[in-house]
Design an enzyme around this catalytic site. Structure first.
Site, PDB file in Angstrom:
ATOM      1  N   GLY A 179     -21.094  23.429  69.099  1.00 49.23           N
ATOM      2  CA  GLY A 179     -22.267  23.713  68.519  1.00 49.23           C
ATOM      3  C   GLY A 179     -23.505  23.746  69.408  1.00 49.23           C
ATOM      4  O   GLY A 179     -23.339  23.766  70.609  1.00 49.23           O
TER       5      GLY A 179
ATOM      6  N   THR B 203     -25.917  21.450  70.152  1.00 44.09           N
ATOM      7  CA  THR B 203     -26.377  20.258  70.764  1.00 44.09           C
ATOM      8  C   THR B 203     -25.079  20.221  72.151  1.00 44.09           C
ATOM      9  O   THR B 203     -25.679  19.948  73.260  1.00 44.09           O
ATOM     10  CB  THR B 203     -26.136  19.028  70.295  1.00 44.09           C
TER      11      THR B 203
ATOM     12  N   ASP C 145     -19.498  15.098  70.790  1.00 40.71           N
ATOM     13  CA  ASP C 145     -19.630  16.327  69.973  1.00 40.71           C
ATOM     14  C   ASP C 145     -21.098  15.674  69.419  1.00 40.71           C
ATOM     15  O   ASP C 145     -21.523  14.768  69.203  1.00 40.71           O
ATOM     16  CB  ASP C 145     -18.678  16.294  69.084  1.00 40.71           C
TER      17      ASP C 145
ATOM     18  N   ALA D 266     -23.171  16.707  65.549  1.00 42.41           N
ATOM     19  CA  ALA D 266     -22.821  16.384  64.069  1.00 42.41           C
ATOM     20  C   ALA D 266     -23.753  17.076  63.062  1.00 42.41           C
ATOM     21  O   ALA D 266     -24.834  17.375  63.620  1.00 42.41           O
ATOM     22  CB  ALA D 266     -22.708  14.860  63.541  1.00 42.41           C
TER      23      ALA D 266
ATOM     24  N   LYS E  89     -19.124  16.951  59.722  1.00 43.55           N
ATOM     25  CA  LYS E  89     -19.001  17.968  60.777  1.00 43.55           C
ATOM     26  C   LYS E  89     -18.356  19.493  60.160  1.00 43.55           C
ATOM     27  O   LYS E  89     -17.934  19.348  59.162  1.00 43.55           O
ATOM     28  CB  LYS E  89     -18.247  17.419  61.940  1.00 43.55           C
TER      29      LYS E  89
ATOM     30  N   GLY F 157     -20.282  24.373  62.240  1.00 44.91           N
ATOM     31  CA  GLY F 157     -19.928  25.721  63.145  1.00 44.91           C
ATOM     32  C   GLY F 157     -18.586  26.290  62.805  1.00 44.91           C
ATOM     33  O   GLY F 157     -17.977  27.076  63.516  1.00 44.91           O
TER      34      GLY F 157
ATOM     35  N   GLU G 221     -11.816  19.860  66.136  1.00 51.59           N
ATOM     36  CA  GLU G 221     -12.744  18.524  66.600  1.00 51.59           C
ATOM     37  C   GLU G 221     -12.219  17.384  65.988  1.00 51.59           C
ATOM     38  O   GLU G 221     -12.330  16.321  66.918  1.00 51.59           O
ATOM     39  CB  GLU G 221     -14.303  18.795  65.716  1.00 51.59           C
TER      40      GLU G 221
ATOM     41  N   LYS H  47     -30.672  14.404  61.828  1.00 53.66           N
ATOM     42  CA  LYS H  47     -29.237  14.566  61.310  1.00 53.66           C
ATOM     43  C   LYS H  47     -28.868  13.018  60.679  1.00 53.66           C
ATOM     44  O   LYS H  47     -27.928  12.862  59.890  1.00 53.66           O
ATOM     45  CB  LYS H  47     -28.280  14.923  62.447  1.00 53.66           C
TER      46      LYS H  47
HETATM   47  C1  5RP Z   1     -19.320  22.418  64.547  1.00 51.37           C
HETATM   48  C2  5RP Z   1     -19.852  20.979  64.452  1.00 51.37           C
HETATM   49  C3  5RP Z   1     -21.119  20.590  64.997  1.00 51.37           C
HETATM   50  O1  5RP Z   1     -21.165  19.383  65.438  1.00 51.37           O
HETATM   51  C4  5RP Z   1     -22.382  20.574  64.072  1.00 51.37           C
HETATM   52  O2  5RP Z   1     -22.251  21.698  63.129  1.00 51.37           O
HETATM   53  C5  5RP Z   1     -23.702  20.450  64.819  1.00 51.37           C
HETATM   54  O3  5RP Z   1     -24.080  21.388  65.465  1.00 51.37           O
HETATM   55  P1  5RP Z   1     -25.466  21.384  66.176  1.00 51.37           P
HETATM   56  O4  5RP Z   1     -25.188  20.802  67.323  1.00 51.37           O
HETATM   57  O5  5RP Z   1     -25.516  23.042  66.445  1.00 51.37           O
HETATM   58  O6  5RP Z   1     -26.550  21.239  65.174  1.00 51.37           O
HETATM   59  O7  5RP Z   1     -19.487  20.175  63.621  1.00 51.37           O
HETATM   60  O8  5RP Z   1     -18.270  22.572  63.936  1.00 51.37           O
END
Ligand code: 5RP
Length: 219
Positions: free
Chosen positions: A29, A31, A81, A83, A94, A97, A103, A121
């Site tokens: 993702g 982040t 990771d 979320a 989660k 993406g 994950e 979030k």
């Molecule tokens: C991917 C995920 C990501 O952690 C989630 O979608 C958050 O994404 P971002 O950091 O782009 O906001 O679960 O499968």
């Protein structure tokens, strides 16, 4: 403050948790993309790296890391990771993406799960973000009917195929008052590979970036 700056601040704060000799799992993702850009600064503390998606593997390799298979590294010291949603019990949604299956495996294999988010979030109740569910393609319509019976509105993420060759159903209008129970319940439906509720394996540390800095919640 721009959400991209907050995401970078959360990623920066996660670096402090990486100790010398760490076997690290890396999520997916935007982040995490910030995290990967920053990881070379702590390269000397990282022993091995495992990845949660083909996109993350590409980014890690581009940053100069050799990516190891989870089968080869054994358990992880730490998993970092992002979320899509988090509550104060550090339970998560989660899979925005589409990388939720790998994950979830890495999170479960890790002694410590550090989750990095911007303050948008953090929610009272999970479920405003449509719940991603990875399904076997042949079971997609069957699983969708089961989800409708549970009062969700499943929408096929058309044109998207996961790294595992499967499909994603995003379940709309599905407030999750008891994440542990709902994760267990959905896991019983044949054809579902992975539910995007991370309640049985929540984060251990949640780093939330807001306008005034990064605060920390612990489980
Ligand atoms: C991917 C995920 C990501 O952690 C989630 O979608 C958050 O994404 P971002 O950091 O782009 O906001 O679960 O499968």
């Amino acid at each position: 403050m721009d959400s991209s700056v907050k995401k970078r601040n959360a990623a920066q704060a996660a670096l402090e948790f990486i100790e010398p000799g760490t076997i690290l799992g890396v999520g997916s993702g935007s982040t995490v993309q910030h995290l990967i850009e920053l990881l070379p600064n702590v390269r000397d503390r990282i022993d091995k790296v495992a990845s949660s998606s083909s996109v993350t593997t590409g980014l890690l390799e581009h940053a100069g890391f050799e990516v190891s298979s989870l089968n080869d590294v054994g358990d992880l010291d730490m998993y970092i990771d992002g979320a899509d949603e988090a509550n104060k019990r550090l339970q998560l949604i989660k899979g925005g993406g589409g990388a939720l299956t790998r994950e979830k495996v890495l999170a479960e294999a890790a002694r410590r799960f550090v989750c990095i988010v911007d303050d948008s979030k953090l929610v009272g109740m999970l479920g405003e973000f449509p719940l991603p569910i990875e399904v076997l393609p042949m079971a997609q319509a069957f699983v969708a009917r089961k989800l409708v019976k549970l009062r969700g509105q499943p929408v096929w993420r058309e044109g998207f195929v996961t790294d595992n060759g499967n499909h994603i159903l995003d379940v709309h209008d599905f407030p999750i008052s008891n994440p542990l129970e709902m994760e267990t319940r959905l896991n019983q439906i044949p054809g579902i590979l992975t539910v995007g509720i991370f309640a049985h394996r929540p984060a251990d540390v949640l780093l939330i970036a807001d306008d005034s800095g990064v605060r920390e919640l612990r489980g």
